[in-house]
Scaffold this active site. Structure first.
Site, PDB file in Angstrom:
ATOM      1  N   TYR A  82      23.775   2.611  12.411  1.00 42.73           N
ATOM      2  CA  TYR A  82      24.630   3.383  11.493  1.00 42.73           C
ATOM      3  C   TYR A  82      25.473   2.450  10.633  1.00 42.73           C
ATOM      4  O   TYR A  82      25.457   2.537   9.396  1.00 42.73           O
ATOM      5  CB  TYR A  82      25.542   4.338  12.286  1.00 42.73           C
ATOM      6  CG  TYR A  82      26.702   4.888  11.482  1.00 42.73           C
ATOM      7  CD1 TYR A  82      26.479   5.720  10.385  1.00 42.73           C
ATOM      8  CD2 TYR A  82      28.025   4.570  11.799  1.00 42.73           C
ATOM      9  CE1 TYR A  82      27.549   6.218   9.636  1.00 42.73           C
ATOM     10  CE2 TYR A  82      29.094   5.060  11.061  1.00 42.73           C
ATOM     11  CZ  TYR A  82      28.845   5.890   9.974  1.00 42.73           C
ATOM     12  OH  TYR A  82      29.903   6.374   9.226  1.00 42.73           O
ATOM     13  N   THR A  98      32.968   3.424   5.989  1.00 39.74           N
ATOM     14  CA  THR A  98      33.597   3.409   7.314  1.00 39.74           C
ATOM     15  C   THR A  98      34.138   2.025   7.674  1.00 39.74           C
ATOM     16  O   THR A  98      33.642   1.013   7.169  1.00 39.74           O
ATOM     17  CB  THR A  98      32.536   3.818   8.374  1.00 39.74           C
ATOM     18  OG1 THR A  98      32.996   3.481   9.662  1.00 39.74           O
ATOM     19  CG2 THR A  98      31.213   3.088   8.168  1.00 39.74           C
ATOM     20  N   ASP A  99      35.100   1.995   8.576  1.00 50.73           N
ATOM     21  CA  ASP A  99      35.600   0.700   9.058  1.00 50.73           C
ATOM     22  C   ASP A  99      34.586   0.015   9.977  1.00 50.73           C
ATOM     23  O   ASP A  99      34.724  -1.159  10.298  1.00 50.73           O
ATOM     24  CB  ASP A  99      36.946   0.854   9.775  1.00 50.73           C
ATOM     25  CG  ASP A  99      36.901   1.775  10.991  1.00 50.73           C
ATOM     26  OD1 ASP A  99      35.836   2.371  11.275  1.00 50.73           O
ATOM     27  OD2 ASP A  99      37.946   1.891  11.675  1.00 50.73           O
ATOM     28  N   GLU A 100      33.544   0.773  10.407  1.00 48.43           N
ATOM     29  CA  GLU A 100      32.589   0.206  11.366  1.00 48.43           C
ATOM     30  C   GLU A 100      31.771  -0.935  10.757  1.00 48.43           C
ATOM     31  O   GLU A 100      31.182  -1.733  11.481  1.00 48.43           O
ATOM     32  CB  GLU A 100      31.684   1.310  11.930  1.00 48.43           C
ATOM     33  CG  GLU A 100      32.517   2.416  12.556  1.00 48.43           C
ATOM     34  CD  GLU A 100      31.736   3.462  13.350  1.00 48.43           C
ATOM     35  OE1 GLU A 100      30.619   3.166  13.788  1.00 48.43           O
ATOM     36  OE2 GLU A 100      32.294   4.560  13.538  1.00 48.43           O
ATOM     37  N   LYS A 143      25.486   1.678   6.533  1.00 43.17           N
ATOM     38  CA  LYS A 143      26.650   1.882   5.665  1.00 43.17           C
ATOM     39  C   LYS A 143      27.037   0.565   4.974  1.00 43.17           C
ATOM     40  O   LYS A 143      27.414   0.556   3.804  1.00 43.17           O
ATOM     41  CB  LYS A 143      27.847   2.419   6.462  1.00 43.17           C
ATOM     42  CG  LYS A 143      27.692   3.820   6.996  1.00 43.17           C
ATOM     43  CD  LYS A 143      27.557   4.893   5.922  1.00 43.17           C
ATOM     44  CE  LYS A 143      28.841   5.160   5.171  1.00 43.17           C
ATOM     45  NZ  LYS A 143      28.694   6.331   4.247  1.00 43.17           N
TER      46      LYS A 143
HETATM   47  P1  NAD Z   1      28.803  14.673   8.586  1.00 42.03           P
HETATM   48  O1  NAD Z   1      27.647  14.192   9.382  1.00 42.03           O
HETATM   49  O2  NAD Z   1      29.715  15.718   9.160  1.00 42.03           O
HETATM   50  O3  NAD Z   1      28.292  15.267   7.190  1.00 42.03           O
HETATM   51  C1  NAD Z   1      27.312  14.638   6.427  1.00 42.03           C
HETATM   52  C2  NAD Z   1      26.846  15.602   5.354  1.00 42.03           C
HETATM   53  O4  NAD Z   1      25.843  14.930   4.561  1.00 42.03           O
HETATM   54  C3  NAD Z   1      26.202  16.883   5.893  1.00 42.03           C
HETATM   55  O5  NAD Z   1      26.688  18.001   5.194  1.00 42.03           O
HETATM   56  C4  NAD Z   1      24.715  16.674   5.636  1.00 42.03           C
HETATM   57  O6  NAD Z   1      24.012  17.880   5.405  1.00 42.03           O
HETATM   58  C5  NAD Z   1      24.748  15.802   4.385  1.00 42.03           C
HETATM   59  N1  NAD Z   1      23.527  14.996   4.243  1.00 42.03           N
HETATM   60  C6  NAD Z   1      22.956  14.197   5.187  1.00 42.03           C
HETATM   61  N2  NAD Z   1      21.828  13.646   4.695  1.00 42.03           N
HETATM   62  C7  NAD Z   1      21.699  14.079   3.402  1.00 42.03           C
HETATM   63  C8  NAD Z   1      20.753  13.835   2.381  1.00 42.03           C
HETATM   64  N3  NAD Z   1      19.689  13.051   2.581  1.00 42.03           N
HETATM   65  N4  NAD Z   1      20.945  14.429   1.183  1.00 42.03           N
HETATM   66  C9  NAD Z   1      22.016  15.254   0.968  1.00 42.03           C
HETATM   67  N5  NAD Z   1      22.929  15.527   1.911  1.00 42.03           N
HETATM   68  C10 NAD Z   1      22.786  14.943   3.125  1.00 42.03           C
HETATM   69  O7  NAD Z   1      29.591  13.371   8.178  1.00 42.03           O
HETATM   70  P2  NAD Z   1      31.164  13.114   8.012  1.00 42.03           P
HETATM   71  O8  NAD Z   1      31.732  12.763   9.325  1.00 42.03           O
HETATM   72  O9  NAD Z   1      31.777  14.211   7.224  1.00 42.03           O
HETATM   73  O10 NAD Z   1      31.136  11.788   7.139  1.00 42.03           O
HETATM   74  C11 NAD Z   1      31.078  11.848   5.723  1.00 42.03           C
HETATM   75  C12 NAD Z   1      31.068  10.446   5.165  1.00 42.03           C
HETATM   76  O11 NAD Z   1      32.245   9.750   5.560  1.00 42.03           O
HETATM   77  C13 NAD Z   1      29.878   9.609   5.640  1.00 42.03           C
HETATM   78  O12 NAD Z   1      29.437   8.836   4.551  1.00 42.03           O
HETATM   79  C14 NAD Z   1      30.473   8.734   6.729  1.00 42.03           C
HETATM   80  O13 NAD Z   1      29.774   7.517   6.820  1.00 42.03           O
HETATM   81  C15 NAD Z   1      31.876   8.533   6.214  1.00 42.03           C
HETATM   82  N6  NAD Z   1      32.906   8.302   7.244  1.00 42.03           N
HETATM   83  C16 NAD Z   1      33.009   9.146   8.319  1.00 42.03           C
HETATM   84  C17 NAD Z   1      34.016   8.934   9.269  1.00 42.03           C
HETATM   85  C18 NAD Z   1      34.201   9.861  10.441  1.00 42.03           C
HETATM   86  O14 NAD Z   1      35.009   9.597  11.313  1.00 42.03           O
HETATM   87  N7  NAD Z   1      33.510  10.991  10.501  1.00 42.03           N
HETATM   88  C19 NAD Z   1      34.888   7.851   9.122  1.00 42.03           C
HETATM   89  C20 NAD Z   1      34.753   7.008   8.009  1.00 42.03           C
HETATM   90  C21 NAD Z   1      33.752   7.248   7.082  1.00 42.03           C
HETATM   91  P1  TYD Z   2      32.256   8.874  18.175  1.00 38.97           P
HETATM   92  O1  TYD Z   2      33.048  10.142  18.001  1.00 38.97           O
HETATM   93  O2  TYD Z   2      30.781   8.969  18.328  1.00 38.97           O
HETATM   94  O3  TYD Z   2      32.653   7.928  16.961  1.00 38.97           O
HETATM   95  P2  TYD Z   2      32.261   6.352  16.700  1.00 38.97           P
HETATM   96  O4  TYD Z   2      31.277   5.917  17.692  1.00 38.97           O
HETATM   97  O5  TYD Z   2      31.703   6.396  15.324  1.00 38.97           O
HETATM   98  O6  TYD Z   2      33.553   5.618  16.802  1.00 38.97           O
HETATM   99  O7  TYD Z   2      32.816   8.122  19.451  1.00 38.97           O
HETATM  100  C1  TYD Z   2      34.180   7.758  19.549  1.00 38.97           C
HETATM  101  C2  TYD Z   2      34.339   6.941  20.820  1.00 38.97           C
HETATM  102  O8  TYD Z   2      34.075   7.771  21.947  1.00 38.97           O
HETATM  103  C3  TYD Z   2      33.347   5.795  20.919  1.00 38.97           C
HETATM  104  O9  TYD Z   2      33.983   4.668  21.534  1.00 38.97           O
HETATM  105  C4  TYD Z   2      32.247   6.331  21.817  1.00 38.97           C
HETATM  106  C5  TYD Z   2      32.997   7.268  22.747  1.00 38.97           C
HETATM  107  N1  TYD Z   2      32.215   8.442  23.202  1.00 38.97           N
HETATM  108  C6  TYD Z   2      32.140   8.737  24.571  1.00 38.97           C
HETATM  109  O10 TYD Z   2      32.698   8.029  25.417  1.00 38.97           O
HETATM  110  N2  TYD Z   2      31.408   9.824  24.957  1.00 38.97           N
HETATM  111  C7  TYD Z   2      30.766  10.625  24.062  1.00 38.97           C
HETATM  112  O11 TYD Z   2      30.093  11.597  24.476  1.00 38.97           O
HETATM  113  C8  TYD Z   2      30.871  10.316  22.661  1.00 38.97           C
HETATM  114  C9  TYD Z   2      30.173  11.160  21.650  1.00 38.97           C
HETATM  115  C10 TYD Z   2      31.621   9.214  22.289  1.00 38.97           C
END
Ligand code: NAD
Ligand code: TYD
Length: 354
Positions: A160, A134-136, A164
């Site tokens: 989180y 992630t960019d975070e 990562k």
């Molecule tokens: P998500 O929470 O929707 O899915 C995570 C998946 O991992 C689920 O299917 C869960 O069952 C599985 N999982 C969790 N713990 C596990 C374990 N111990 N063993 C096996 N499986 C396990 O997450 P997402 O949003 O699809 O993100 C996927 C990846 O991309 C993550 O690594 C996240 O850090 C990264 N990422 C997400 C975003 C975003 O905006 N969602 C952005 C950048 C990077």
């Molecule tokens: P989120 O979807 O949790 O992603 P991330 O924190 O990983 O960027 O949140 C996106 C933005 O929205 C973040 O600035 C937090 C804000 N947010 C709210 O204001 N209310 C909410 O209920 C949630 C879940 C997020």
């Protein structure tokens, strides 16, 4: 590379990656490895579950023995690692689970892959360990700061992003120490179908649908950079096949939005599609206590990926948000299913006292 494990394939982004690979590469064997936590849902993959090149394995990535055995039995030569605990608010409540899965789980996969690949006559030749991050991990920007590049030093703030960042370092350490062919990518916030409704966009669409309050953290002025999930999946496909070993690529669509502006676009779109008068759901906006350590702004510079591998996002944000809102409104059964039971209890607890 033919035998590929995709971890976290039952989650939001993972399910899009699994679907893309299963449909695009009939000659590959795609193994979706997932523990099925609250965020993993096999209903996300109904359309491809019967394909001959697809297999699901329920496994915890922290189970070193089981994963090592799977590597041997399935002759795994590629790993695309997405399994993680992914929600910042949960990490604030329960950081241990994040360290366990994101750090120890990633290390466990790396170590099993190392032992298996080093035991083969060809060693690491033709192998790949690709970590989705992630960019975070780069920290937080002020409004006038330059965008995150691949050179930006890591400065994670939430449990989180700290987990990562740690796992990214382990992945790179396995390249630098043992010569494992690794790649790391850091992507901005994703949105689109099948995202668990605890994240901003699906949570708010669901709440508007039920006329529930929309909890805006702080003043709603934090900025996020949004990318449609299928564009991320396409980038992962490209980088897995064409990316250079040991490199890092940022992935993002140069699409920054202040939360409150994005929320107003969502409200407008949902109201229009539901046939409500414009502005009908604006009264649901509820300003609540800010998230502790809330990062002010994420914004990613993905020029390297565009320049070196020719990737570009395919969707304009307006188009992406329209598709996304329509998908959730057309798939109310999916939303109702994932928001029942445990999740409902979590949600109620989360917002009590905010
Ligand atoms: P998500 O929470 O929707 O899915 C995570 C998946 O991992 C689920 O299917 C869960 O069952 C599985 N999982 C969790 N713990 C596990 C374990 N111990 N063993 C096996 N499986 C396990 O997450 P997402 O949003 O699809 O993100 C996927 C990846 O991309 C993550 O690594 C996240 O850090 C990264 N990422 C997400 C975003 C975003 O905006 N969602 C952005 C950048 C990077
Ligand atoms: P989120 O979807 O949790 O992603 P991330 O924190 O990983 O960027 O949140 C996106 C933005 O929205 C973040 O600035 C937090 C804000 N947010 C709210 O204001 N209310 C909410 O209920 C949630 C879940 C997020």
């Amino acid at each position: 590379m033919k035998n590929i494990v995709i971890t976290g394939g039952a989650g939001f982004i993972g399910s899009h990656v699994v679907r893309l690979f299963v449909n695009k590469y009939p000659d590959y064997r795609i193994i979706n490895l997932d523990k099925l936590t609250y965020a993993g849902n096999l209903a996300n993959l109904k359309d491809i579950e019967d394909k001959p090149n697809y297999k699901f394995v329920k496994m915890d990535i922290c189970d070193f023995e089981a994963f090592y055995q799977l590597m041997q039995e399935e002759h795994i030569d590629g790993i695309i690692h997405l399994a993680a605990e992914s929600h910042v608010d949960r990490s604030i409540k329960d950081p241990f689970t994040f360290a366990r899965t994101n750090v120890m789980g990633t290390l466990s996969l790396l170590q099993a892959a190392k032992l298996y690949w080093e035991s083969l006559p060809e060693g690491y030749e033709g192998k790949r360990f690709y970590h989705i991050s992630t960019d975070e991990v780069y920290g937080s920007l002020e409004l006038n700061d330059e965008l995150f590049t691949e050179q930006t030093p890591y400065s994670p703030h939430s449990p989180y992003s700290a987990s990562k960042a740690s796992s990214d370092h382990f992945v790179r350490a396995f390249h630098d120490t043992y010569g494992m062919p690794t790649i790391v990518t850091n992507c901005s916030n994703n949105y689109g179908p099948y995202q668990f409704p605890e994240k901003l966009i699906p949570l708010f669409i669901n709440n508007i649908r039920h006329r529930k309050p929309l909890p805006v953290y702080g003043k709603g002025e934090n900025v996020r950079d949004w990318l449609y999930v299928e564009d991320h999946a396409r980038a992962i496909d490209l980088i897995f096949h064409k990316g250079k070993v040991a490199e890092t690529y940022n992935i993002g669509g140069f699409n920054e939005w202040k939360n409150i502006d994005l929320i107003k676009v969502m409200i407008k779109t949902v109201d229009r599609i539901l046939g409500n008068a414009e502005g009908h759901s604006l009264d649901l906006i509820t300003y609540v206590t800010d998230r502790p350590g809330h990062d002010a702004r994420y914004a990613i510079d993905s020029t390297k990926l565009q320049r070196e591998l020719g990737w570009e996002p395919s969707l304009q944000f307006e188009e992406g948000i329209e598709k996304t809102v329509r998908w959730y409104l057309d798939n109310e059964a999916w939303l109702d299913n994932v928001t029942s039971g445990d999740y409902q209890r979590y949600y109620d607890e989360m917002y009590t006292g905010r």
